[in-house]
Design a protein around this motif. Structure first.
Motif, PDB file in Angstrom:
ATOM      1  N   ILE A 142       9.195   4.754  -9.250  1.00  0.00           N
ATOM      2  CA  ILE A 142      10.426   5.358  -9.412  1.00  0.00           C
ATOM      3  C   ILE A 142      10.882   5.561  -7.977  1.00  0.00           C
ATOM      4  N   HIS A 143      10.063   6.395  -7.317  1.00  0.00           N
ATOM      5  CA  HIS A 143      10.363   6.663  -5.992  1.00  0.00           C
ATOM      6  C   HIS A 143      10.531   5.539  -5.006  1.00  0.00           C
ATOM      7  N   SER A 144       9.407   4.614  -4.896  1.00  0.00           N
ATOM      8  CA  SER A 144       9.295   3.562  -4.128  1.00  0.00           C
ATOM      9  C   SER A 144      10.419   2.491  -4.302  1.00  0.00           C
ATOM     10  N   ARG A 145      10.905   2.607  -5.681  1.00  0.00           N
ATOM     11  CA  ARG A 145      11.808   1.472  -5.876  1.00  0.00           C
ATOM     12  C   ARG A 145      13.198   1.937  -5.410  1.00  0.00           C
ATOM     13  N   GLN A 146      13.648   3.155  -5.283  1.00  0.00           N
ATOM     14  CA  GLN A 146      14.871   3.830  -4.974  1.00  0.00           C
ATOM     15  C   GLN A 146      14.551   4.138  -3.282  1.00  0.00           C
ATOM     16  N   TRP A 147      13.695   4.419  -2.756  1.00  0.00           N
ATOM     17  CA  TRP A 147      13.553   4.847  -1.501  1.00  0.00           C
ATOM     18  C   TRP A 147      13.214   3.983  -0.342  1.00  0.00           C
ATOM     19  N   TYR A 148      12.328   2.917  -0.498  1.00  0.00           N
ATOM     20  CA  TYR A 148      11.949   1.754   0.359  1.00  0.00           C
ATOM     21  C   TYR A 148      12.811   0.606   0.357  1.00  0.00           C
ATOM     22  N   THR A 149      13.187   0.306   1.270  1.00  0.00           N
ATOM     23  CA  THR A 149      14.013  -1.028   1.323  1.00  0.00           C
ATOM     24  C   THR A 149      13.250  -2.261   1.543  1.00  0.00           C
ATOM     25  N   ASP A 150      12.281  -2.262   2.621  1.00  0.00           N
ATOM     26  CA  ASP A 150      11.513  -3.505   2.724  1.00  0.00           C
ATOM     27  C   ASP A 150      10.021  -3.106   2.755  1.00  0.00           C
ATOM     28  N   VAL A 151       9.081  -4.061   2.803  1.00  0.00           N
ATOM     29  CA  VAL A 151       7.503  -3.744   2.755  1.00  0.00           C
ATOM     30  C   VAL A 151       7.057  -4.722   3.819  1.00  0.00           C
ATOM     31  N   ILE A 152       6.230  -4.405   4.752  1.00  0.00           N
ATOM     32  CA  ILE A 152       5.526  -5.345   5.694  1.00  0.00           C
ATOM     33  C   ILE A 152       3.878  -5.111   4.953  1.00  0.00           C
ATOM     34  N   HIS A 153       3.355  -6.083   4.789  1.00  0.00           N
ATOM     35  CA  HIS A 153       1.870  -5.963   4.222  1.00  0.00           C
ATOM     36  C   HIS A 153       0.997  -6.723   5.546  1.00  0.00           C
ATOM     37  N   LEU A 154      -0.088  -5.597   5.445  1.00  0.00           N
ATOM     38  CA  LEU A 154      -0.968  -6.294   6.462  1.00  0.00           C
ATOM     39  C   LEU A 154      -2.291  -6.491   5.727  1.00  0.00           C
ATOM     40  N   PRO A 155      -2.720  -8.027   5.812  1.00  0.00           N
ATOM     41  CA  PRO A 155      -3.934  -8.252   4.722  1.00  0.00           C
ATOM     42  C   PRO A 155      -5.030  -7.894   5.452  1.00  0.00           C
ATOM     43  N   VAL A 156      -6.198  -7.848   4.768  1.00  0.00           N
ATOM     44  CA  VAL A 156      -7.563  -7.501   5.273  1.00  0.00           C
ATOM     45  C   VAL A 156      -8.203  -8.559   6.244  1.00  0.00           C
ATOM     46  N   GLU A 157      -8.018  -8.593   7.622  1.00  0.00           N
ATOM     47  CA  GLU A 157      -8.684  -9.555   8.403  1.00  0.00           C
ATOM     48  C   GLU A 157      -9.892  -9.264   9.189  1.00  0.00           C
ATOM     49  N   PHE A 158     -10.120  -8.045   8.949  1.00  0.00           N
ATOM     50  CA  PHE A 158     -11.530  -7.853   9.643  1.00  0.00           C
ATOM     51  C   PHE A 158     -12.179  -6.504   8.730  1.00  0.00           C
ATOM     52  N   LYS A 159     -13.501  -6.542   9.354  1.00  0.00           N
ATOM     53  CA  LYS A 159     -14.232  -5.380   8.422  1.00  0.00           C
ATOM     54  C   LYS A 159     -13.725  -3.981   8.752  1.00  0.00           C
ATOM     55  N   MET A 160     -14.331  -3.349   7.766  1.00  0.00           N
ATOM     56  CA  MET A 160     -13.884  -1.891   8.020  1.00  0.00           C
ATOM     57  C   MET A 160     -14.304  -1.061   9.152  1.00  0.00           C
ATOM     58  N   SER A 161     -13.390  -0.221   9.672  1.00  0.00           N
ATOM     59  CA  SER A 161     -14.148   0.499  10.813  1.00  0.00           C
ATOM     60  C   SER A 161     -15.173   1.294  10.464  1.00  0.00           C
ATOM     61  N   ALA A 162     -16.189   1.235  11.469  1.00  0.00           N
ATOM     62  CA  ALA A 162     -17.369   2.123  11.077  1.00  0.00           C
ATOM     63  C   ALA A 162     -17.175   3.314  11.885  1.00  0.00           C
ATOM     64  N   ASP A 163     -16.490   4.154  11.406  1.00  0.00           N
ATOM     65  CA  ASP A 163     -16.280   5.546  12.092  1.00  0.00           C
ATOM     66  C   ASP A 163     -16.907   6.717  11.339  1.00  0.00           C
ATOM     67  N   GLY A 164     -17.432   6.317  10.274  1.00  0.00           N
ATOM     68  CA  GLY A 164     -18.458   7.346   9.473  1.00  0.00           C
ATOM     69  C   GLY A 164     -17.459   8.110   8.642  1.00  0.00           C
ATOM     70  N   HIS A 165     -16.140   8.007   8.444  1.00  0.00           N
ATOM     71  CA  HIS A 165     -15.257   8.731   7.758  1.00  0.00           C
ATOM     72  C   HIS A 165     -14.429   7.853   6.724  1.00  0.00           C
ATOM     73  N   ARG A 166     -14.625   6.712   6.805  1.00  0.00           N
ATOM     74  CA  ARG A 166     -13.939   5.723   5.585  1.00  0.00           C
ATOM     75  C   ARG A 166     -14.561   6.060   4.509  1.00  0.00           C
ATOM     76  N   PRO A 167     -13.755   6.393   3.523  1.00  0.00           N
ATOM     77  CA  PRO A 167     -14.424   6.779   1.920  1.00  0.00           C
ATOM     78  C   PRO A 167     -14.604   5.741   1.012  1.00  0.00           C
ATOM     79  N   VAL A 168     -14.360   4.333   1.452  1.00  0.00           N
ATOM     80  CA  VAL A 168     -14.407   3.288   0.767  1.00  0.00           C
ATOM     81  C   VAL A 168     -15.303   2.281   1.103  1.00  0.00           C
ATOM     82  N   SER A 169     -15.415   1.283  -0.045  1.00  0.00           N
ATOM     83  CA  SER A 169     -16.584   0.186   0.276  1.00  0.00           C
ATOM     84  C   SER A 169     -15.592  -1.172   0.591  1.00  0.00           C
TER      85      SER A 169
END
Length: 258
Positions: A142-169
């Motif tokens: 509901i919030h996203s529909r009402q508040w945001y007018t446009d969305v730019i999406h950045l696709p996965v183009e490269f591997k995850m940054s190896a900074d030791g703090h990314r909590p995902v795979s």
């Protein structure tokens, strides 16, 4: 559409360059950037000494709620002052991060034995968390529909940054990338895919929305990278200083919590 009535989300999953793109775009165009605390900063405030990959479901819920509160407050402030803003991610992105955790495991960046133990011990609580995420999603949509007018999406183009703090795979990243795009489509916000170097991204976005340029694009990217590097180094230092290696007793106690 002009920059006077645009509330633009720079979307994408982890390690796709959202923060750099959003920050550089704000510098280049003069459109204010949502200045909410990052998940890392929130972590050091409410759970000092913890790492993302070690957090329980309850702790992740608290982190998500605080992140939600931060975004809502900052969006309201900027809307009142300027009627437009650029958002690094969104409340919808944050919700989808949570739903994907329910599919691949709440700690996708942790070790295998940890993920298996959490999955088994979390079965009794899974139904509750599914209902919680459904309710959270209702509000986020509901919030996203009402508040945001446009969305730019950045696709996965490269591997995850190896900074030791990314909590995902990588599995988590690829699934959440698809779910984020699908989520915006479902609320009537078709994401515009933009890729390439940071300079190329900014040129595309500025052209698409006919945005003003108050700082040269190349300089805006350099300034953004410097700001982000300084901030992340400070936060990483706090995380390292706060972190204490858990004992075997601590690990057993933690794994038993969901």
């Amino acid at each position: 559409m002009t920059n006077k009535d645009i509330r633009l989300v720079i979307s994408g999953t982890y390690s796709t360059g959202k923060t750099t793109t959003a920050t550089a775009l704000s510098i280049a165009t003069g459109i204010p950037l949502i200045n909410a605390l990052s998940a890392r900063e929130i972590l050091t405030d409410i759970y000092p000494g913890r790492r993302f990959q070690d957090m329980s479901a309850t702790e992740l819920m608290a982190l998500g709620l605080k992140r939600f509160e931060e975004r809502i407050r900052e969006e309201a402030i900027l809307y009142k002052e300027n009627s437009s803003f650029i958002s690094d991610g969104s409340v919808l992105n944050e919700w989808i991060y949570g739903t994907v955790r329910m599919k691949v495991g709440i700690n996708p960046g942790s070790k295998l034995y940890h993920r298996i133990a959490k999955a088994i011990l979390g079965i009794p609580s899974r139904r509750f968390f599914m209902k919680y995420m459904a309710a959270y999603g209702k509000v986020a949509k509901i919030h996203s529909r009402q508040w945001y007018t446009d969305v730019i999406h950045l696709p996965v183009e490269f591997k995850m940054s190896a900074d030791g703090h990314r909590p995902v795979s990588e599995k988590y990243r690829n699934l959440s990338d698809k779910e984020i795009q699908k989520g915006f489509q479902e609320i009537g916000k078709q994401p515009v895919l933009v890729s390439g170097s940071q300079e190329e991204r900014l040129k595309q976005i500025i052209r698409i929305y006919n945005l003003p340029i108050v700082v040269p694009i190349e300089q805006a990217v350099k300034d953004a990278e410097k700001i982000i590097k300084t901030n992340r180094e400070a936060v990483s230092k706090r995380i390292i200083e706060q972190y204490k290696e858990p004992t075997l007793k601590d690990k057993i106690k933690f794994i038993s919590k969901f």
